[in-house]
Design an enzyme around this catalytic site. Structure first.
Site, PDB file in Angstrom:
ATOM      1  N   GLU A  16     -31.700  14.723  -3.646  1.00  0.00           N
ATOM      2  CA  GLU A  16     -30.690  15.943  -4.063  1.00  0.00           C
ATOM      3  C   GLU A  16     -31.932  16.054  -5.357  1.00  0.00           C
ATOM      4  OE1 GLU A  16     -26.651  16.263  -2.734  1.00  0.00           O
ATOM      5  OE2 GLU A  16     -26.944  14.114  -3.064  1.00  0.00           O
ATOM      6  N   SER A 184     -26.060  16.925   0.607  1.00  0.00           N
ATOM      7  CA  SER A 184     -26.528  17.784   1.176  1.00  0.00           C
ATOM      8  C   SER A 184     -26.838  18.339   1.813  1.00  0.00           C
ATOM      9  CB  SER A 184     -27.839  18.055  -0.072  1.00  0.00           C
ATOM     10  OG  SER A 184     -27.669  18.242  -1.905  1.00  0.00           O
ATOM     11  N   TYR A 255     -29.242  25.007   0.727  1.00  0.00           N
ATOM     12  CA  TYR A 255     -30.557  25.656  -0.897  1.00  0.00           C
ATOM     13  C   TYR A 255     -31.366  26.429  -0.351  1.00  0.00           C
ATOM     14  CZ  TYR A 255     -27.429  21.612  -2.454  1.00  0.00           C
ATOM     15  OH  TYR A 255     -26.343  21.041  -2.623  1.00  0.00           O
ATOM     16  N   ARG A 295     -14.511  17.030  -5.973  1.00  0.00           N
ATOM     17  CA  ARG A 295     -14.266  18.280  -5.490  1.00  0.00           C
ATOM     18  C   ARG A 295     -14.301  17.838  -3.342  1.00  0.00           C
ATOM     19  NH1 ARG A 295     -19.407  20.849  -3.075  1.00  0.00           N
ATOM     20  NH2 ARG A 295     -19.121  19.764  -1.430  1.00  0.00           N
ATOM     21  N   ASP A 297     -13.233  18.119   0.462  1.00  0.00           N
ATOM     22  CA  ASP A 297     -13.968  19.180   1.252  1.00  0.00           C
ATOM     23  C   ASP A 297     -12.969  18.635   2.306  1.00  0.00           C
ATOM     24  OD1 ASP A 297     -15.743  20.033  -0.361  1.00  0.00           O
ATOM     25  OD2 ASP A 297     -17.573  18.908   0.597  1.00  0.00           O
ATOM     26  N   GLU A 311     -15.225  14.952   2.604  1.00  0.00           N
ATOM     27  CA  GLU A 311     -15.313  13.737   2.183  1.00  0.00           C
ATOM     28  C   GLU A 311     -14.623  14.479   0.532  1.00  0.00           C
ATOM     29  OE1 GLU A 311     -19.702  13.919   1.081  1.00  0.00           O
ATOM     30  OE2 GLU A 311     -19.491  16.793   1.769  1.00  0.00           O
ATOM     31  N   ASN A 313     -17.097  14.877  -3.337  1.00  0.00           N
ATOM     32  CA  ASN A 313     -18.373  14.948  -4.491  1.00  0.00           C
ATOM     33  C   ASN A 313     -16.905  14.265  -5.422  1.00  0.00           C
ATOM     34  OD1 ASN A 313     -20.586  15.165  -2.125  1.00  0.00           O
ATOM     35  ND2 ASN A 313     -18.566  16.594  -2.065  1.00  0.00           N
ATOM     36  N   GLY A 317     -22.536  19.970  -6.853  1.00  0.00           N
ATOM     37  CA  GLY A 317     -23.058  20.706  -7.023  1.00  0.00           C
ATOM     38  C   GLY A 317     -22.498  21.462  -8.227  1.00  0.00           C
TER      39      GLY A 317
HETATM   40  N1  LIG Z   1     -17.642  15.908  12.851  1.00  0.00           N
HETATM   41  C1  LIG Z   1     -17.978  16.667  11.976  1.00  0.00           C
HETATM   42  N2  LIG Z   1     -18.168  17.843  13.354  1.00  0.00           N
HETATM   43  C2  LIG Z   1     -18.984  19.090  13.021  1.00  0.00           C
HETATM   44  N3  LIG Z   1     -19.948  19.535  11.344  1.00  0.00           N
HETATM   45  C3  LIG Z   1     -19.549  18.796  10.755  1.00  0.00           C
HETATM   46  C4  LIG Z   1     -19.105  17.201  11.132  1.00  0.00           C
HETATM   47  N4  LIG Z   1     -19.339  15.946  10.186  1.00  0.00           N
HETATM   48  C5  LIG Z   1     -19.869  17.314   9.236  1.00  0.00           C
HETATM   49  N5  LIG Z   1     -20.394  17.966   9.846  1.00  0.00           N
HETATM   50  C6  LIG Z   1     -21.476  19.494   8.995  1.00  0.00           C
HETATM   51  O1  LIG Z   1     -22.078  19.423   8.316  1.00  0.00           O
HETATM   52  C7  LIG Z   1     -22.390  18.934   6.608  1.00  0.00           C
HETATM   53  C8  LIG Z   1     -22.335  18.452   5.970  1.00  0.00           C
HETATM   54  O2  LIG Z   1     -21.933  17.189   6.057  1.00  0.00           O
HETATM   55  P1  LIG Z   1     -20.812  16.303   5.424  1.00  0.00           P
HETATM   56  O3  LIG Z   1     -19.877  15.684   5.850  1.00  0.00           O
HETATM   57  O4  LIG Z   1     -19.949  17.525   4.351  1.00  0.00           O
HETATM   58  O5  LIG Z   1     -21.984  15.002   4.513  1.00  0.00           O
HETATM   59  P2  LIG Z   1     -22.980  15.646   2.873  1.00  0.00           P
HETATM   60  O6  LIG Z   1     -22.419  14.759   1.934  1.00  0.00           O
HETATM   61  O7  LIG Z   1     -24.438  15.791   3.333  1.00  0.00           O
HETATM   62  O8  LIG Z   1     -22.706  17.262   2.918  1.00  0.00           O
HETATM   63  C9  LIG Z   1     -20.610  19.441   6.716  1.00  0.00           C
HETATM   64  O9  LIG Z   1     -20.318  20.669   5.764  1.00  0.00           O
HETATM   65  C10 LIG Z   1     -20.543  20.438   7.683  1.00  0.00           C
HETATM   66  O10 LIG Z   1     -21.281  21.624   8.434  1.00  0.00           O
HETATM   67 MG   LIG Z   2     -20.384  18.488   2.012  1.00  0.00          MG
END
Ligand SMILES: Nc1ncnc2c1ncn2[C@@H]1O[C@H](COP(=O)(O)OP(=O)(O)O)[C@@H](O)[C@H]1O
Ligand SMILES: [Mg+2]
Length: 355
Positions: A16, A184, A255, A295, A297, A311, A313, A317
């Site tokens: 990132e 990301s 991005y 943040r 989520d 998650e 963060n 960002g």
């Molecule tokens: N179990 C899941 N089912 C559906 N989509 C998911 C799932 N886990 C993650 N995603 C998708 O992937 C994106 C990135 O995953 P995330 O866990 O937020 O990791 P990062 O730290 O890379 O943002 C999420 O914003 C969502 O769109």
């Molecule tokens: Mg995420």
């Protein structure tokens, strides 16, 4: 009034890096120069620290401003109990603002070094940063605290067919695979077949030694800005709606594609759901020992209406269009004021060696 000496770190070794340069451009533009004497330190992709006598801005291909890292021969050194040094002289630093995302910036390693150097810094400490960075650790802490998370399995490179078969048996297709520690959406993908699962795991394991396998849900993505040390402020949630051309909120949607997603600083949800999200955000923030800012989520399962923590963060960002500052602004705290609050929170906690 004496100015506060603020060192802003940006760039970094993580995937990132570029996002951080964009966040730092916004932060530097918004910091009140009457209150802060800013020292910009760019960290290149190899991890070397370069003092920037004057911050240099550039405009990226997509039109976003970003901070440049101008190389310098003399590295900045971080010295135990003695702060930051450059060219044989100690830099005047009252507080560090790590505008860094991902590994080596957001994951506790830098925080430990800053503690050792005796420097106060914006954001969570070692424990909160590292617990939040590893999604398996954060989710385990939340599950232990009785908070709702999407079920998951953790696998490493040696995961045998029985482990994958068990995950599949438990969750069914499609599955979602992502590295435990990344950001990301790097290394994240969905899998509909055994071949796709193999490829998804290989991709996730390029970013970390462990990966999460989860059921792939059809979700609304809601998130909440949280601020504070012991006393926590939670802002009303916002929502991200990825464009239908992206199968999830992937790196490009975040991005690269200007129409990749619609970012709503205020989510259109009913008052009860809003309250549940804010209560959960507060509990999630405390459970991972977050400090400064975070943040949080969420996923709202479209099929069942169930709400899950996804998650947190700890250095989200921070570009002018990023959700964290926008959700704070929608809740009444504008970007420049937010920076002041974060720096005050850092000073309130004090340098690591003072505790
Ligand atoms: N179990 C899941 N089912 C559906 N989509 C998911 C799932 N886990 C993650 N995603 C998708 O992937 C994106 C990135 O995953 P995330 O866990 O937020 O990791 P990062 O730290 O890379 O943002 C999420 O914003 C969502 O769109
Ligand atoms: Mg995420």
């Amino acid at each position: 009034m004496d100015k506060l000496n603020l060192a802003v770190l940006y760039g970094g070794k993580s995937g990132e890096h570029e996002v951080s340069r964009r966040s730092a451009a916004s932060v530097l533009r918004q910091l009140d120069r009457d209150r802060y004497a800013v020292t910009a330190i760019g960290i290149d992709r190899s991890g070397a620290w370069h003092l920037q006598p004057e911050p240099v801005f550039e405009t990226l291909a997509n039109g976003d401003p970003a901070l440049v890292i101008v190389p310098s021969d003399q590295p900045v050194a971080i010295v135990p109990a003695a702060g930051l040094w450059h060219g044989g002289a100690r830099l005047a630093v009252d507080c560090v603002f790590p505008v860094l995302h991902g590994s080596h910036g957001e994951d506790g390693k830098l925080q430990g070094a800053l503690d050792t150097a005796g420097l106060a810094y914006v954001g969570a400490g070692v424990l909160g940063s590292s617990a939040a960075m590893d999604k398996a650790v954060a989710k385990s802490l939340w599950r232990d605290a009785g908070l709702p998370v999407v079920d998951f399995r953790v696998v490493g490179a040696g995961a045998g067919p029985d482990v994958l078969a068990e995950a599949l048996q438990a969750f069914g297709w499609p599955l979602f695979v992502k590295p435990c520690s990344a950001g990301s959406s790097l290394g994240a993908s969905r899998a509909n077949t055994a071949a796709e699962l193999e490829a998804a795991l290989a991709e996730a394991l390029r970013h970390d030694t462990r990966a999460l396998i989860e059921p792939c849900l059809d979700v609304r993505e809601l998130e909440c800005s949280v601020l504070g040390n012991e006393e926590i402020t939670v802002f009303p949630p916002g929502e991200i709606v990825p464009n239908a051309s992206h199968s999830f909120y992937d790196y490009e949607a975040k991005y690269a594609d200007p129409d990749g997603a619609s970012l709503h600083a205020v989510a259109q949800i009913d008052a009860r759901l809003q309250q549940s999200i804010m209560d959960l955000a507060r509990a999630a923030y405390a459970a991972v020992r977050c400090e400064g800012l975070g943040r949080v989520d969420f996923f709202l399962d479209k099929k069942t209406g169930r709400l899950f923590l996804n998650e947190i963060n700890t250095l989200p960002g921070f570009t002018s269009i990023s959700m964290y500052p926008r959700m704070c602004a929608a809740g009444g705290l504008d970007y420049a004021e937010l920076l002041d609050r974060l720096i005050r929170l850092a000073l309130q906690r004090g340098p690591g060696l003072a505790i």
